[in-house]
Each structure stands twice: as structure tokens, then as C-alpha cells.
Scaffold this motif. Structure first.
Motif, PDB file in Angstrom:
ATOM      1  N   THR A  73      45.736  39.472  47.922  1.00 24.24           N
ATOM      2  CA  THR A  73      45.222  40.746  47.455  1.00 24.24           C
ATOM      3  C   THR A  73      46.188  41.831  47.903  1.00 24.24           C
ATOM      4  O   THR A  73      46.725  41.762  49.017  1.00 24.24           O
ATOM      5  CB  THR A  73      43.831  41.007  48.082  1.00 24.24           C
ATOM      6  OG1 THR A  73      42.955  39.974  47.649  1.00 24.24           O
ATOM      7  CG2 THR A  73      43.278  42.349  47.701  1.00 24.24           C
ATOM      8  N   THR A 124      49.913  46.932  38.897  1.00 24.84           N
ATOM      9  CA  THR A 124      48.959  46.389  39.873  1.00 24.84           C
ATOM     10  C   THR A 124      48.115  47.492  40.477  1.00 24.84           C
ATOM     11  O   THR A 124      48.421  48.684  40.352  1.00 24.84           O
ATOM     12  CB  THR A 124      49.691  45.645  41.001  1.00 24.84           C
ATOM     13  OG1 THR A 124      50.568  46.557  41.661  1.00 24.84           O
ATOM     14  CG2 THR A 124      50.467  44.457  40.470  1.00 24.84           C
ATOM     15  N   GLY A 139      43.438  45.793  45.901  1.00 27.19           N
ATOM     16  CA  GLY A 139      42.322  44.849  45.788  1.00 27.19           C
ATOM     17  C   GLY A 139      42.537  43.826  44.734  1.00 27.19           C
ATOM     18  O   GLY A 139      41.710  43.022  44.431  1.00 27.19           O
TER      19      GLY A 139
END
Length: 90
Positions: free
Chosen positions: A27, A87, A90
Motif C-alpha cells: 500500500t 496512484t 492507500g
């Protein structure tokens, strides 16, 4: 990959002997377009995306053709910029 779709391919430089780059799925914990290392002489880490709290990140950097980082995943600048754009945390 984004979901099941391939969105890009690149070469990278990973961790040298004694500084292994972890494998797996991660993540994104932090993002910083203009980041500097607090461990390695204030080294620039453009388009930094932290994937572990122990300091491993994706970022732009030199690609000498062999593992040369302290565990990070170095990317070509253009690819790191595009990846940073698509991106999210999380």
C-alpha cells in the motif's frame, strides 16, 4: 498493473547486497513529489511513494543496470512521474 490491467513496463534498480528490497504487494503509505532522504545524505528522491515504514519507497533515481539502492525501487524519472500521477494513498 492497475486492477488486472497492465498500465506500464519499466526497468528498475533495487536493493544491493545487504539492503534487500522486499517483495509482495504494498500500500502506498506516503507520497511526496520533492522528497529528500533523511538516512542517506539528503539524497533526492523525486516522486517518492513510501511502501514500508522502514524506509522503502518507489522514486526516480539512477538505473545502473544492477541492484544499487539501499532497498528502494528506483525508477526512470518519466515513469516515476507518471506512476505518481496515477496512484493514490492507500
Amino acid at each position: 498493473f492497475k486492477a488486472e490491467k497492465l498500465i506500464g513496463v519499466t526497468t528498475v534498480s533495487t536493493g544491493k547486497r545487504g539492503h534487500r528490497t522486499p517483495t509482495g504487494s504494498f500500500t502506498i503509505l506516503q507520497k511526496n513529489k520533492r522528497h529528500f532522504s533523511n538516512l542517506y545524505n539528503n539524497a533526492p528522491m523525486p516522486n517518492m511513494q513510501r511502501i514500508t515504514w522502514s524506509g522503502v519507497a518507489l522514486h526516480a533515481g539512477a538505473l545502473p543496470g544492477y541492484p544499487a539502492s539501499h532497498g528502494c525501487i528506483r525508477l526512470p524519472h518519466g515513469f516515476s512521474k507518471r506512476l505518481f500521477e496515477v496512484t493514490k494513498l492507500g
